[in-house]
Design a protein around this motif. Sequence first.
Motif, mmCIF file in Angstrom:
data_model
loop_
_atom_site.group_PDB
_atom_site.id
_atom_site.type_symbol
_atom_site.label_atom_id
_atom_site.label_comp_id
_atom_site.label_asym_id
_atom_site.label_seq_id
_atom_site.Cartn_x
_atom_site.Cartn_y
_atom_site.Cartn_z
ATOM 1 N N LEU A 1 0.774 -1.223 -0.111
ATOM 2 C CA LEU A 1 -0.020 0.068 0.111
ATOM 3 C C LEU A 1 0.943 1.284 0.113
ATOM 4 C CD1 LEU A 1 -2.620 1.557 0.027
ATOM 5 C CD2 LEU A 1 -2.347 1.249 2.812
ATOM 6 N N ALA A 2 0.689 2.164 -1.029
ATOM 7 C CA ALA A 2 1.465 3.290 -1.165
ATOM 8 C C ALA A 2 0.786 4.390 -0.473
ATOM 9 C CB ALA A 2 1.806 3.522 -2.583
ATOM 10 N N SER A 3 0.548 4.176 0.877
ATOM 11 C CA SER A 3 -0.108 5.528 1.431
ATOM 12 C C SER A 3 0.228 5.571 3.025
ATOM 13 C CB SER A 3 -1.603 5.143 1.100
ATOM 14 O OG SER A 3 -2.320 6.193 2.192
ATOM 15 N N LYS A 4 0.374 6.415 3.753
ATOM 16 C CA LYS A 4 0.591 6.646 5.072
ATOM 17 C C LYS A 4 -0.679 6.867 5.608
ATOM 18 C CE LYS A 4 1.664 11.625 4.608
ATOM 19 N NZ LYS A 4 2.688 12.498 4.891
ATOM 20 N N ARG B 1 -6.578 5.676 7.531
ATOM 21 C CA ARG B 1 -7.884 5.277 7.124
ATOM 22 C C ARG B 1 -7.476 4.229 6.049
ATOM 23 N NH1 ARG B 1 -6.980 9.888 8.401
ATOM 24 N NH2 ARG B 1 -6.646 10.807 6.436
ATOM 25 N N ARG B 2 -6.861 4.430 5.013
ATOM 26 C CA ARG B 2 -6.738 3.385 3.898
ATOM 27 C C ARG B 2 -5.950 2.238 4.586
ATOM 28 N NH1 ARG B 2 -4.771 8.138 0.563
ATOM 29 N NH2 ARG B 2 -6.710 8.789 -0.454
ATOM 30 N N GLN B 3 -5.178 2.072 5.618
ATOM 31 C CA GLN B 3 -4.450 0.993 5.927
ATOM 32 C C GLN B 3 -5.554 0.223 6.674
ATOM 33 O OE1 GLN B 3 -0.930 2.061 8.257
ATOM 34 N NE2 GLN B 3 -0.377 3.507 6.859
ATOM 35 N N HIS B 4 -6.494 0.714 7.486
ATOM 36 C CA HIS B 4 -7.500 0.171 8.300
ATOM 37 C C HIS B 4 -8.388 -0.623 7.351
ATOM 38 C CE1 HIS B 4 -10.805 -0.393 10.982
ATOM 39 N NE2 HIS B 4 -11.609 0.129 10.184
ATOM 40 N N LEU B 5 -8.898 0.189 6.202
ATOM 41 C CA LEU B 5 -9.790 -0.377 5.170
ATOM 42 C C LEU B 5 -9.436 -1.588 4.516
ATOM 43 C CD1 LEU B 5 -11.617 2.952 3.815
ATOM 44 C CD2 LEU B 5 -12.581 1.145 5.451
ATOM 45 N N LEU B 6 -7.977 -1.565 4.014
ATOM 46 C CA LEU B 6 -7.347 -2.590 3.324
ATOM 47 C C LEU B 6 -7.196 -3.915 4.174
ATOM 48 C CD1 LEU B 6 -6.689 -2.565 0.386
ATOM 49 C CD2 LEU B 6 -4.221 -2.256 1.013
ATOM 50 N N LYS B 7 -7.030 -3.579 5.767
ATOM 51 C CA LYS B 7 -6.831 -4.736 6.568
ATOM 52 C C LYS B 7 -8.344 -5.348 6.895
ATOM 53 C CE LYS B 7 -3.174 -2.983 9.410
ATOM 54 N NZ LYS B 7 -2.739 -1.955 10.494
ATOM 55 N N GLU B 8 -9.224 -4.630 6.790
ATOM 56 C CA GLU B 8 -10.514 -5.115 7.002
ATOM 57 C C GLU B 8 -10.958 -5.937 5.721
ATOM 58 O OE1 GLU B 8 -12.878 -4.614 9.698
ATOM 59 O OE2 GLU B 8 -10.803 -4.203 10.516
ATOM 60 N N LEU B 9 -10.239 -5.992 4.552
ATOM 61 C CA LEU B 9 -10.569 -6.717 3.424
ATOM 62 C C LEU B 9 -9.973 -8.084 3.687
ATOM 63 C CD1 LEU B 9 -10.031 -4.721 0.300
ATOM 64 C CD2 LEU B 9 -12.271 -5.829 1.123
ATOM 65 N N LEU C 1 -6.536 -8.650 3.745
ATOM 66 C CA LEU C 1 -5.443 -8.640 2.766
ATOM 67 C C LEU C 1 -4.075 -8.133 3.821
ATOM 68 C CD1 LEU C 1 -6.482 -6.655 -0.243
ATOM 69 C CD2 LEU C 1 -6.345 -9.213 0.224
ATOM 70 N N ASP C 2 -3.043 -9.259 3.554
ATOM 71 C CA ASP C 2 -1.705 -8.866 4.241
ATOM 72 C C ASP C 2 -1.015 -7.823 3.414
ATOM 73 O OD1 ASP C 2 -1.957 -10.358 6.566
ATOM 74 O OD2 ASP C 2 -1.545 -12.216 5.422
ATOM 75 N N PHE C 3 -0.633 -7.085 3.908
ATOM 76 C CA PHE C 3 0.375 -5.770 2.976
ATOM 77 C C PHE C 3 1.298 -5.091 3.870
ATOM 78 C CE2 PHE C 3 -3.199 -3.611 4.832
ATOM 79 C CZ PHE C 3 -2.867 -2.700 5.119
ATOM 80 N N GLN C 4 2.257 -4.623 3.274
ATOM 81 C CA GLN C 4 3.269 -3.705 3.737
ATOM 82 C C GLN C 4 3.128 -2.283 3.278
ATOM 83 O OE1 GLN C 4 7.121 -4.838 2.342
ATOM 84 N NE2 GLN C 4 6.944 -7.034 3.465
ATOM 85 N N VAL C 5 3.516 -1.266 3.929
ATOM 86 C CA VAL C 5 3.230 -0.082 3.645
ATOM 87 C C VAL C 5 4.451 0.728 3.219
ATOM 88 C CG1 VAL C 5 2.533 2.377 4.491
ATOM 89 C CG2 VAL C 5 1.513 0.546 5.204
ATOM 90 N N ASN D 1 7.795 -9.294 -7.872
ATOM 91 C CA ASN D 1 6.447 -9.874 -7.350
ATOM 92 C C ASN D 1 5.631 -8.945 -6.370
ATOM 93 O OD1 ASN D 1 8.238 -9.906 -5.154
ATOM 94 N ND2 ASN D 1 6.998 -12.017 -4.440
ATOM 95 N N SER D 2 5.850 -7.722 -6.410
ATOM 96 C CA SER D 2 5.366 -6.817 -5.765
ATOM 97 C C SER D 2 4.228 -6.069 -6.406
ATOM 98 C CB SER D 2 6.041 -5.420 -5.457
ATOM 99 O OG SER D 2 7.152 -6.009 -4.571
ATOM 100 N N LEU D 3 2.944 -5.969 -5.641
ATOM 101 C CA LEU D 3 1.690 -5.408 -6.467
ATOM 102 C C LEU D 3 1.474 -4.265 -5.580
ATOM 103 C CD1 LEU D 3 -0.571 -5.890 -8.468
ATOM 104 C CD2 LEU D 3 -1.790 -6.933 -6.863
ATOM 105 N N VAL D 4 1.424 -2.953 -6.233
ATOM 106 C CA VAL D 4 1.385 -1.744 -5.341
ATOM 107 C C VAL D 4 0.212 -0.995 -5.636
ATOM 108 C CG1 VAL D 4 2.245 0.525 -5.377
ATOM 109 C CG2 VAL D 4 3.773 -1.165 -5.589
ATOM 110 N N ILE D 5 -0.793 -0.853 -4.571
ATOM 111 C CA ILE D 5 -2.119 -0.138 -4.372
ATOM 112 C C ILE D 5 -1.867 1.264 -4.122
ATOM 113 C CG2 ILE D 5 -4.481 -0.080 -3.657
ATOM 114 C CD1 ILE D 5 -3.951 -3.086 -3.187
ATOM 115 N N ALA D 6 -2.166 2.259 -4.785
ATOM 116 C CA ALA D 6 -2.003 3.699 -4.469
ATOM 117 C C ALA D 6 -3.281 4.343 -4.662
ATOM 118 C CB ALA D 6 -0.999 4.355 -5.044
ATOM 119 N N ALA D 7 -3.652 5.434 -3.609
ATOM 120 C CA ALA D 7 -5.038 6.233 -3.811
ATOM 121 C C ALA D 7 -4.785 7.338 -3.525
ATOM 122 C CB ALA D 7 -5.989 5.556 -2.822
#
Length: 193
Positions: free
Chosen positions: A13-16, A19-27, A29-33, A70-76
Amino acid sequence: MVPQNLQKYQLILASKSPRRQHLLKELGLDFQVHVSDVEEYFPPELGMTAIPEYLAELKATAVRKNLPENSLVIAADTIVWKDEEVLGKPGNRDEAIQMLQHLSSSQHQVITGVNIQSATKKYSFHAVTAVWFDELTDAEIEYYVDRFKPYDKAGGYGIQEWIGFVGVKKIEGSFFNVMGLPVHKVYQFLKEF
């Protein structure tokens, strides 16, 4: 639940934004920031939906170039749009108060642009939510700004905070989009990636 097709990727997740971190966790998903340090500038000729998509791609591309294959980046990126102009993040108390006074007793759009990219693929999309505010008194606006300090939020407010409870009378579209990430669309795109 992690979609089968994503198990070969390390999600980033390309975001500090907490709120975005919380929402992605609620899905689930395991991710790094990884946070990009790009300047959030956009060409002035871009329109309402193109602005946040452009900024999201800028962030994703900046983070993606320093990561393994093998990285998949999500940014918003989220903007508030009213009267044909962008209301970004307020720089100080006075700006936050002025923004909320401008939004009081009216309707505006919240647009979140999302960019998802791997080493070989790239997708951009957006979601639009219409938000109607009731009339807000100066005392209510000042109370909110002084207590919640919404300087990291487009339009100077967080719908999930006090001002959303007392001021938002109606929305059309995704509530979570207003929080900063249209999780339903993100999940659908990830399943199809």
